[in-house]
Structures are given as structure tokens and as C-alpha cells.
Design a protein around this motif. Structure first.
Motif, mmCIF file in Angstrom:
data_model
loop_
_atom_site.group_PDB
_atom_site.id
_atom_site.type_symbol
_atom_site.label_atom_id
_atom_site.label_comp_id
_atom_site.label_asym_id
_atom_site.label_seq_id
_atom_site.Cartn_x
_atom_site.Cartn_y
_atom_site.Cartn_z
ATOM 1 N N PRO A 2 -7.763 9.086 15.334
ATOM 2 C CA PRO A 2 -7.547 8.251 14.152
ATOM 3 C C PRO A 2 -6.749 6.993 14.472
ATOM 4 N N ALA A 3 -7.200 5.853 13.922
ATOM 5 C CA ALA A 3 -6.460 4.588 14.023
ATOM 6 C C ALA A 3 -6.007 4.239 12.607
ATOM 7 N N VAL A 4 -4.774 4.595 12.280
ATOM 8 C CA VAL A 4 -4.277 4.421 10.904
ATOM 9 C C VAL A 4 -4.079 2.927 10.632
ATOM 10 N N ILE A 5 -4.815 2.388 9.624
ATOM 11 C CA ILE A 5 -4.682 0.958 9.302
ATOM 12 C C ILE A 5 -4.024 0.741 7.931
ATOM 13 N N GLN A 6 -3.746 1.858 7.236
ATOM 14 C CA GLN A 6 -3.032 1.780 5.952
ATOM 15 C C GLN A 6 -2.058 2.944 5.857
ATOM 16 N N LEU A 7 -0.960 2.719 5.144
ATOM 17 C CA LEU A 7 -0.042 3.803 4.796
ATOM 18 C C LEU A 7 0.073 3.857 3.278
ATOM 19 N N LEU A 49 -1.428 -2.307 7.346
ATOM 20 C CA LEU A 49 -0.681 -2.421 8.603
ATOM 21 C C LEU A 49 -1.127 -3.608 9.451
ATOM 22 N N ILE A 50 -2.403 -3.961 9.393
ATOM 23 C CA ILE A 50 -2.898 -5.058 10.238
ATOM 24 C C ILE A 50 -2.276 -6.385 9.800
ATOM 25 N N ASN A 51 -2.265 -6.624 8.476
ATOM 26 C CA ASN A 51 -1.721 -7.892 7.955
ATOM 27 C C ASN A 51 -0.255 -7.784 7.534
ATOM 28 N N GLN A 52 0.321 -6.585 7.692
ATOM 29 C CA GLN A 52 1.732 -6.340 7.383
ATOM 30 C C GLN A 52 2.113 -6.800 5.963
ATOM 31 N N ARG A 53 1.421 -6.183 4.995
ATOM 32 C CA ARG A 53 1.687 -6.505 3.588
ATOM 33 C C ARG A 53 1.348 -5.296 2.723
ATOM 34 N N SER A 54 1.845 -5.316 1.480
ATOM 35 C CA SER A 54 1.537 -4.253 0.514
ATOM 36 C C SER A 54 0.439 -4.731 -0.423
ATOM 37 N N TYR A 94 -0.845 -8.914 -3.561
ATOM 38 C CA TYR A 94 -0.264 -8.713 -2.236
ATOM 39 C C TYR A 94 1.230 -9.020 -2.315
ATOM 40 N N SER A 95 2.022 -8.254 -1.614
ATOM 41 C CA SER A 95 3.454 -8.566 -1.538
ATOM 42 C C SER A 95 3.997 -8.035 -0.210
ATOM 43 N N ASP A 96 5.297 -8.232 -0.001
ATOM 44 C CA ASP A 96 5.911 -7.771 1.248
ATOM 45 C C ASP A 96 5.907 -6.246 1.309
ATOM 46 N N VAL A 97 6.035 -5.738 2.509
ATOM 47 C CA VAL A 97 6.156 -4.281 2.685
ATOM 48 C C VAL A 97 7.470 -3.841 2.031
ATOM 49 N N PRO A 98 7.475 -2.767 1.210
ATOM 50 C CA PRO A 98 8.720 -2.296 0.594
ATOM 51 C C PRO A 98 9.797 -2.055 1.660
ATOM 52 N N GLU A 99 11.035 -2.385 1.297
ATOM 53 C CA GLU A 99 12.148 -2.291 2.268
ATOM 54 C C GLU A 99 12.262 -0.919 2.907
ATOM 55 N N MET A 122 10.068 1.039 3.639
ATOM 56 C CA MET A 122 8.927 1.396 4.487
ATOM 57 C C MET A 122 8.773 0.479 5.697
ATOM 58 N N VAL A 123 9.651 -0.486 5.838
ATOM 59 C CA VAL A 123 9.510 -1.462 6.934
ATOM 60 C C VAL A 123 9.512 -0.767 8.296
ATOM 61 N N GLU A 124 10.464 0.147 8.485
ATOM 62 C CA GLU A 124 10.601 0.809 9.787
ATOM 63 C C GLU A 124 9.374 1.659 10.125
ATOM 64 N N ILE A 125 8.948 2.487 9.159
ATOM 65 C CA ILE A 125 7.795 3.367 9.429
ATOM 66 C C ILE A 125 6.513 2.542 9.584
ATOM 67 N N SER A 126 6.412 1.420 8.845
ATOM 68 C CA SER A 126 5.230 0.547 8.966
ATOM 69 C C SER A 126 5.168 -0.072 10.359
ATOM 70 N N ASN A 127 6.334 -0.504 10.855
ATOM 71 C CA ASN A 127 6.374 -1.088 12.200
ATOM 72 C C ASN A 127 5.965 -0.070 13.270
ATOM 73 N N GLN A 128 6.432 1.181 13.077
ATOM 74 C CA GLN A 128 6.099 2.248 14.041
ATOM 75 C C GLN A 128 4.581 2.497 14.075
ATOM 76 N N TRP A 129 3.984 2.602 12.872
ATOM 77 C CA TRP A 129 2.556 2.910 12.799
ATOM 78 C C TRP A 129 1.707 1.712 13.229
ATOM 79 N N ARG A 130 2.207 0.489 13.004
ATOM 80 C CA ARG A 130 1.454 -0.687 13.457
ATOM 81 C C ARG A 130 1.440 -0.729 14.990
ATOM 82 N N GLU A 131 2.571 -0.356 15.574
ATOM 83 C CA GLU A 131 2.655 -0.326 17.033
ATOM 84 C C GLU A 131 1.663 0.694 17.605
#
Length: 686
Positions: free
Chosen positions: A159-164, A178-183, A197-202, A204-213
Motif C-alpha cells: 500500500p502507498a498511503v496518499i491520504q490520511l 499527503l502528496i500536496n500536504q493539505r486538508s 482546502y486548508s492547512d494540515v491540522p496542527e 496531524m502535522v507530525e503524523i502527516s510528515n511521517q506518512w508522506r516520507e
């Protein structure tokens, strides 16, 4: 007529999943957002556009795969919504055979369930690229990350997770791209038509960065060029991720994973975008392989192009009250106009095309021409069956047929009057043409009609259709096991046929070797003779005769897992005939079966029971009493999953007994696994 949509902008996709994962609801949302429906239908209310049969509306399940066409972002999407119930797996199988890509839907609570595994492996068999959609994120017990883990463990997927998901259960509010780093948040008042569209919720920033990596790592590993760039610069651009992920998806190296709640109108448009971005067009598949009509060992290819000779595969037959019979075809190459003739490579007959229909579930639109890469229906083809190849007669090709499960359940069926009996046989013949897993036998002497299928629900639906669609009242007997038999030893047998029929001498001689083959392999026929002994034009007749001979064995049941080698034959030009070879082959098989030791086989089913913990002891005791074998017990949140196998003969009526044992709180699925020798002697005379 020029084609409206370039082949690169066509997507032939299916939706596949376990029952009740939300396939039809997701399709309804697709049709709503693409402007095809002004108001979305609901499966629970019986208003789903794609579930157009009365039984589908009542039961809230899909029974027959429905095809429809719609447009999104300038792309034409031909979509098939397939059933999730195991009794209708043939519908999924034949759809996957002709599709270029698929959406696998998983329930966020149930995760990877038994039928999910079955359809996933069918997609693997046909090499169909997939994207995954974790639906029902609003449900109690929804767990996105557990489903992703199950995909790895149970399906061996990458699996290549592209959304959380943003939140879960009642708190599910939107998704993180995750690809465009936005909510992305969807407006409930407009049924999700408006989204922001808006910023990633505060939080969730850390977990979003981990999954994007993790996503960037996974994409980079599939392509040397991307990997070198990633190692040098430590990241990939949005364009590189999307292009790399598209290539990896089409080559079945990765599966993009998205999430949402189709019922609550959350996450559906990004899923449509993902279909366009990551699933292949017919042009991406490139070439389609078939066999030379005159030499079945020689492979030939057709490009997905309008300039190639016409070729198509018939993958479904449907009775229509106004057009008699509809044949669904996937066009692989070339074009076809109304009024032209096509050649059926399986029957050897020509078919004239009177109309071409584009389908929108049960609505139809006549079109003058069909192009490569499309899925349409052709009415009233007389000699075409499921799995047949249609092609240009000057450029013949034969595509591989679709293989289906054998029936394992029999039921007696009776009409009330002789007139009704004739109508009943007509209707059953239509059903058998539509559904390759349904068969019936009509004994002229005893007047007994037996219907056979892969499951109780399948036969129940067919009997219901007789009443509703054809106004036929019938009586049916209790379900019976469809036993099979096989042989235990190798036997050689010859047969010489010499008879005058209709004033013509008919000769035929063959020598056959019958031998047991590995369980589950089915019957296999091999020609070990030279064309100088028997010309190849007669091999089909020999094969037909062998198949006829294997229909009823020494114990009175159809044969399975028998290998038949044609090891000798004779030929004289004037006297040896197709009929002679067919009868001599059939009789050689029957004579051989008298000598071979016969073994009676019964169908064994895989069973999975989901139950609250307090009932597990009683369920296991009952399962053991049914000659079942427990293979594993797993924990899934507050439920226990009991996995095992049991003979079908001991599983009739299980749904009622399980309800009683668990106060209606346990559920189960069962699916045919294989045949095993019957242990109890009494089964030989059943």
C-alpha cells in the motif's frame, strides 16, 4: 463518426469488495458528482440506480454486475459495479477479465474480509492494477491504519498511503492529501459538492510528515531515476510523486490508498481524481495477447488502437425483455460499425451487428460505431456465448476464455402444469446462458429437472426471478450436495466405432489413457498423437467426445481431476468422420471408467464466522459436530474470527442455527475450497 474521447482518456474500471463495503453507494456518488444523476440513490432505501433488479432493491445487495459510462475531467469512465456476495463471484471474475483497472473498497471496520481476499486474488490472476479506498470511516470501530496493516498481511499488497483520515467514527471530518500536504473538508449541506482546502491540522502535522516520507520512499524505490534524484535531494516534487506512483500502480508495484465515507459524501471526488491519475487507459496496457486461430499454440497480439483489425471479448450475456439477448463486449482493438459482420472464433460462425448500445445500468443509448478500448452491448447475437472472441474475419484471433467455478449444490424443481414445464425449461436455458455457474438437467424419461449452482442464495434468487419476471410458480426440493467422482488408477482403453447412420458409414478409432491428476486441477485433455495419425480438424470432435464421456462416471456423478491423454488413432479419408471420432472417444472414456477404481468426492467449503466472544465456545462445538475443522481463531476489536473448513453436506441451514447460537449477533461467510473423498460410506448411495 470520429471518436469523442481519445483512447488515452478512457478508463475501464471495476469496483470490487466484500459484501456491504459500500461498492454501490460509492458508484451512486460517482454518478451524482459527474452530473449523471441529479439526486444520489441509497442502497438502504432501495433507490440505488445501479441496483435495478427488484431482488437487489429488497435485499440491499448487488446480484448482477451493472455497467455504466460517465465523464470526469474530460475522461470517459466505463465502470462495472460488481457483486460482493460469494455466490456471485463469477460476475466479479468475468468483469475483471476485461477491465484495465479496479478500485478495491474496504470497510474501515471489517477491513480485509474473506471475499475481499477472493476478489483481490482474482485481480492478481488477471494482473489488474488497483487503487484502494477505505470506506465507512464514520462508522463505530473504524480504524484506517489497521486496514492498511491487513492489506500487507492478508493480501501481500504494497500500500502507498496518499491520504490520511481527519478523525474517525462520529469525529470523521475530512482527509489529509499527503502528496500536496493539505486538508480537504467537504460541505455537508451541498452533499459534498463544495469542498475546501486548508492547512494540515496542527495535531496531524507530525503524523502527516511521517506518512508522506513513507510514500516518497515507496515511490522512489520503484524507479531508478527517481531513486537517484531522491538520494541526491532528499525529496521528490509533487509531479514526480504522481508520475512515479502512476507508473508503479500500472505495473502492480504499489497500490495507492485513499479513505472517506461515501454515505456521508466525504472523499469521493479525490477518489475519482485518483482513477484518472493512477489507473491505466487501454493505451497504457498497450497490447493484448491472444492465439492464432489456425494454430492455438502460437501467440499473436493486438494493439489498443483504432487502426488495428477489430477484436473483442464477449464477457456477459443478459436476457432483455425488449431486445431478447444482450451480449456485453470489451473491444480490444479496431472499430465496429452498425451493419457490419464479425467472426466468432469459438463457434466459427459470422454474426451481423444490428445495433450497438452504450449502457447506463438498465438504460441504453444507441451509437453508430464503437472504438477500441470501449465496453458496449450488442443485441441479438445468435451464436455467441460468454468468453467467446469476436473479430475481423480476415484477421482472426482467439482470446483466452474465462474459467468459472463448478456448481456444488443441486435442487429439484417442478412446474405445476405441462405447459408451465415447457416455459420453465426455456427460462432455465436463458439463465444458464447468462450465468456460467448455473446449470440444469432435464431427464426426459423421469420428467425430473435438477438445477445446480455455486450457492443457496444464487438458486434462491433464480427461483425468485422465475416468479417475478416470468410469472412461473414452481415447487423446489431441499438443496442437495453436487457430488463428483474421480479415479484412483491409470487405465488405457481403445474403442473402434463402425456404424452406418443416415445412409453414411461412420468410422472412428482412438486409444486413450486416463489417469488421476492433482486434486483441484479439474479435467485435463492432452493430444499426444501426430497429425499424420488423426488430422487436426478432427481433434475438436475427439475432445467433445471425451468431455461427454466424463459427464457421468461409474458412481453416477460428473468426473473431476481426471487427465485424458489421446495416445493413438487411425484415419482413412473416405470413411472416418467427426461423428465417428466423437462417439469412439466418448465410448472409450466410458469403458475405461468401468475398469478404473472410482472415488466419490464431496465439496469442502472455507468458513469464516465473526462472533462476540461469549458465543465462541458454543459455535466451535456446533462446528465440530458438523465435521468441520477449526484452522485459526483471531481477535478483531471486540469480536472473535473463527476460520475453518467443513463439508457442504453438513452446512445446510447453518444460517438459522448460528443465529440461534449467538442470539442473532454472529455472522458467517462460506466459499467453495476444493473436493475431498467422502469418508462416510453412506455418502456413496446418497
Amino acid at each position: 463518426m470520429p471518436r469523442k474521447t481519445q483512447i488515452e482518456k478512457v478508463r475501464n474500471i471495476g469496483i470490487m469488495a466484500h459484501i456491504d463495503a459500500g461498492k454501490t453507494t460509492t458508484t451512486e456518488r460517482f454518478l451524482f458528482y459527474t452530473g449523471f444523476l441529479h439526486r444520489p440513490g441509497e442502497v438502504d432505501d432501495g433507490t440505488a440506480f445501479m441496483d435495478y433488479m427488484e431482488q437487489e432493491k429488497e435485499r440491499g445487495i448487488t446480484i448482477t454486475s451493472a455497467a455504466t459510462t460517465f465523464y470526469w475531467l474530460d475522461h470517459q469512465i466505463n465502470l462495472i459495479d460488481t457483486p460482493g456476495h460469494v455466490d456471485f463471484t463469477a460476475e466479479v471474475q468475468r468483469s475483471l477479465r476485461v477491465l484495465d483497472g479496479a478500485i478495491a473498497i474496504f470497510c474501515a471496520v471489517g477491513g480485509v474480509e474473506p471475499q475481499s481476499e477472493t476478489v483481490w486474488h482474482q485481480a492478481e490472476m488477471y494482473n489488474v492494477p488497483r487503487i484502494a479506498y477505505v470506506n465507512k470511516m464514520d462508522r463505530l470501530g473504524a480504524d484506517f491504519f489497521r486496514v492498511v496493516s491487513m492489506m500487507k498481511e492478508k493480501l501481500n499488497a504494497k500500500p502507498a498511503v496518499i491520504q490520511l483520515p481527519i478523525g474517525a467514527e462520529d469525529d470523521f471530518a475530512g482527509v489529509v492529501d499527503l502528496i500536496n500536504q493539505r486538508s480537504i473538508f467537504f460541505d455537508e449541506d451541498t452533499k459534498g459538492f463544495k469542498f475546501t482546502y486548508s492547512d494540515v491540522p496542527e495535531n496531524m502535522v507530525e503524523i502527516s510528515n511521517q506518512w508522506r516520507e513513507k510514500l516518497v520512499d515507496a515511490v522512489a524505490e520503484t524507479d531508478d531515476e527517481l531513486l537517484n534524484y531522491y538520494l541526491e535531494y532528499g525529496t521528490l516534487s509533487v509531479e514526480q510523486i504522481e508520475n512515479g506512483l502512476r507508473k508503479a500502480t500500472i505495473s502492480n508495484k504499489l497500490v495507492p490508498v485513499l479513505c472517506g465515507s461515501s454515505k456521508k459524501y466525504i472523499g469521493v471526488q479525490p477518489l475519482l481524481d485518483a482513477v484518472i491519475k493512477y489507473l491505466p487507459s487501454p493505451a497504457d496496457i498497450g497490447t493484448f495477447s491472444g492465439y492464432d486461430f489456425n494454430n492455438h499454440d502460437k501467440k499473436i497480439h493486438r494493439k489498443a488502437s483504432d487502426d488495428e483489425p477489430f477484436s473483442a471479448l464477449a464477457f456477459k450475456i443478459l436476457s432483455d425483455p425488449f431486445l431478447k439477448k444482450l451480449t456485453f463486449v470489451r473491444v480490444y482493438s479496431g472499430t465496429l460499425k452498425v451493419g457490419e459482420s464479425v467472426f466468432n472464433s469459438n463457434s466459427g460462425k459470422r454474426e451481423r451487428v444490428q445495433k450497438i448500445l452504450r449502457l447506463y445500468a438498465n438504460r441504453k443509448e444507441e451509437i453508430p460505431e464503437v472504438f477500441s478500448g470501449e465496453i458496449v452491448a450488442l443485441p441479438d447475437l445468435r451464436a455467441t456465448k460468454t468468453g467467446d472472441t469476436l473479430c475481423n474475419e480476415k484477421h482472426k484471433i482467439l482470446y483466452e476464455k474465462i474459467t468459472f467455478a463448478e456448481p456444488v449444490i443441486n435442487q429439484k424443481i417442478e412446474a405445476k402444469t405441462q405447459q408451465d414445464r415447457e416455459r420453465l425449461i426455456e427460462c432455465l436455458a436463458k439463465f444458464a446462458e447468462e450465468d456460467p455457474t448455473f446449470q440444469f438437467t432435464n431427464d426426459e424419461e423421469s420428467g425430473e429437472i435438477i438445477i445446480s449452482g455455486v450457492g443457496e442464495l444464487q438458486l434462491e434468487i433464480l427461483v425468485d426471478r422465475l416468479k417475478r419476471e416470468h410469472n412461473l410458480e414452481v415447487r423446489i426440493g431441499k438443496p442437495q450436495v453436487a457430488y463428483r467422482e474421480t479415479i484412483a488408477q491409470e487405465v488405457e482403453q481403445e474403442f473402434f466405432f463402425d456404424k452406418q447412420l443416415a445412409g453414411k458409414n461412420n468410422f472412428g478409432y482412438v486409444r486413450l489413457k486416463l489417469k488421476p491428476v492433482e486434486r483441484g486441477k479439474g479435467n485435463q485433455i492432452h493430444f499426444l498423437i501426430d497429425e499424420n495419425y488423426v488430422p487436426k480438424q478432427y481433434w475438436n470432435s475427439i475432445e467433445e467426445g471425451i468431455k461427454e464421456g466424463l459427464q457421468i462416471g461409474f458412481l453416477g456423478y460428473p468426473l473431476t481431476d481426471v487427465g485424458v491423454d489421446v495416445i493413438d488413432g487411425r484415419y482413412e479419408r473416405e470413411t472416418y468422420t467427426e461423428l465417428g471420432y466423437k462417439i469412439s472417444s466418448s465410448m472409450a472414456v466410458r469403458e475405461a471408467l468401468r475398469k478404473a477404481k472410482s472415488i466419490l468426492l464431496e465439496p469442502i467449503f472455507k468458513v469464516e464466522v465473526v462472533s462476540p466472544e461469549e458465543y465462541v465456545g458454543d459455535i466451535i462445538a456446533d462446528f465440530n459436530a458438523r465435521k468441520g475443522k477449526i484452522e485459526a481463531i483471531e481477535q478483531r476489536s471486540n469480536f472473535q474470527i473463527i476460520k475453518g473448513s467443513a463439508p457442504l453436506s453438513h452446512m445446510f441451514g447453518y444460517v438459522t442455527d448460528l443465529r440461534s447460537l449467538s442470539q442473532g449477533r454472529a455472522s458467517f461467510t462460506m466459499e467453495f475450497s476444493h473436493y475431498e473423498p467422502v469418508v462416510e460410506q453412506k455418502s456413496f448411495t446418497s
